[in-house]
Design an enzyme around this catalytic site. Structure first.
Site, PDB file in Angstrom:
ATOM      1  N   SER A 118      -0.142   0.563  -2.698  1.00 15.61           N
ATOM      2  CA  SER A 118      -0.547  -0.836  -2.835  1.00 15.61           C
ATOM      3  C   SER A 118      -1.159  -1.406  -1.554  1.00 15.61           C
ATOM      4  O   SER A 118      -1.792  -2.456  -1.610  1.00 15.61           O
ATOM      5  CB  SER A 118       0.628  -1.703  -3.286  1.00 15.61           C
ATOM      6  OG  SER A 118       1.563  -1.855  -2.227  1.00 15.61           O
TER       7      SER A 118
ATOM      8  N   LYS B 112       3.516  -6.085   2.409  1.00 13.60           N
ATOM      9  CA  LYS B 112       2.448  -6.860   1.777  1.00 13.60           C
ATOM     10  C   LYS B 112       1.779  -7.750   2.820  1.00 13.60           C
ATOM     11  O   LYS B 112       2.352  -8.034   3.882  1.00 13.60           O
ATOM     12  CB  LYS B 112       3.009  -7.764   0.653  1.00 13.60           C
ATOM     13  CG  LYS B 112       3.721  -7.001  -0.463  1.00 13.60           C
ATOM     14  CD  LYS B 112       2.762  -6.213  -1.326  1.00 13.60           C
ATOM     15  CE  LYS B 112       3.532  -5.373  -2.337  1.00 13.60           C
ATOM     16  NZ  LYS B 112       2.699  -4.433  -3.074  1.00 13.60           N
TER      17      LYS B 112
END
Lengths: 165, 159
Positions: free
Chosen positions: B40, B82
């Site tokens: 990701s 993230k």
């Protein structure tokens, strides 16, 4: 005058006594952590698990839950699901074990809280699942409500927690 | 033997113990080693590579837009890695793959081959940050992203 040696001896005996005490009479938090380790071990299985072992482990896993257990699963990209009752947990456990590849389940970083009486506990933890042969790891934050029934800590409610809302 | 232990073995031993203790404290509580699992955050951080999260990075300041942070789950053994795109009080939306902050498009030079994600505007609370991975060439449903509480942000990735 009490000698230093005598003081050290008493301290060592007291320390040993404490170690033995906590070994045979662990606190509720330690018991809960041990129970969760057992649940993770029972939830893990290999593809070549023998049928009797599969049945035994699935049954023992189901017995880690209260008879009126409720499991609410709300994962990103999936429809919200709810599983109720120990028998249903057993059925799903057997189905998962018969589905194919094995899986290793870990319950990591448990945070135990006793909000009300000492017969009830809320546990926040991270579920980690590695399916055999698959490179991706599944992780999910969970909240468990545990209840002490007949001296044993059982899981009464399981909810998924959205770490990223 | 003398070269390793030195002329004063007791001092060497004490130094070794102190060094071990400092390393333990630093790598257990301050600079947390992390192994990236998943895609990701590609191409910024590749699957299987090692990095570290500095848990003291926000001791005197708050997380900023563009920071890549570790977001803990129930503990610090597993974290989401993230990037912060939205800050407290802002409204964040996705419009055909472009992040919009309070209606204005956000420049993201780190993106590659992003799909046209769409997401309704969401207003962030006073202690909330919007985090998302750099790899948006995947389906939105396959990507973990969203609102993270300030208390869950462990620290900034070191590099």
């Amino acid at each position: 005058m009490i000698s230093v040696k005598r003081i050290l001896l008493v301290a060592a005996i007291a320390g040993l006594g404490l170690v033995v005490w906590f070994k045979f009479f662990p606190g509720d938090e330690k018991v809960i952590r041990k129970q969760l380790e057992k649940v993770a071990r029972l939830a893990s299985f290999s593809a070549d698990e023998a049928p009797l072992t599969r049945l035994g482990n699935a049954k023992e896993l189901a017995n880690s839950f209260t008879p009126d257990v409720r499991i609410e699963i709300n994962l990103q990209g999936l429809r919200e699901q709810s599983i109720e009752g120990r028998d249903r947990v057993f059925e799903m456990g057997m189905a998962a074990r018969g589905a194919g590849p094995g899986a290793k389940v870990e319950l990591i970083d448990p945070v135990v809280d006793f909000p009300g009486s000492r017969d009830s506990a809320i546990v926040g933890l991270t579920l980690k699942v590695q399916v055999s042969g698959q490179p991706d790891l599944g992780v999910q934050e969970m909240r468990l409500t545990m209840k002490k029934l007949s001296g044993e800590w059982l899981i009464q409610r399981v909810e998924t927690v959205k770490t990223l809302r | 033997m003398a070269i390793i232990i030195g002329r004063k073995p007791k001092r060497t031993f004490i130094r070794a113990v102190c060094l071990a203790a400092v390393c333990f404290v630093v790598f257990k509580f301050v600079v947390l080693p992390v192994r990236v699992a998943g895609i990701s955050m590609e191409p910024t951080y590749l699957d299987g590579t090692w990095n570290a999260v500095n848990s003291l990075s926000y001791l005197r300041s708050e997380p900023q837009r563009g920071d890549v942070v570790g977001v803990q789950l129930s503990g610090r053994s597993i974290m989401f890695l993230k990037r912060i795109v939205g800050l407290p009080g802002e409204t964040v939306a996705f419009d055909k793959g472009v992040v919009k902050i309070d209606g204005r498009p956000l420049e993201e030079p780190y993106l590659r081959n992003a799909l046209k994600w769409d997401k309704d505007p969401e207003r962030l609370g006073p202690d909330e940050f919007f985090v998302v991975g750099d790899n948006r060439s995947m389906d939105m449903a396959d990507h973990s992203f969203g609102v993270a509480k300030r208390a869950k942000i462990v620290g900034k990735v070191v590099r």
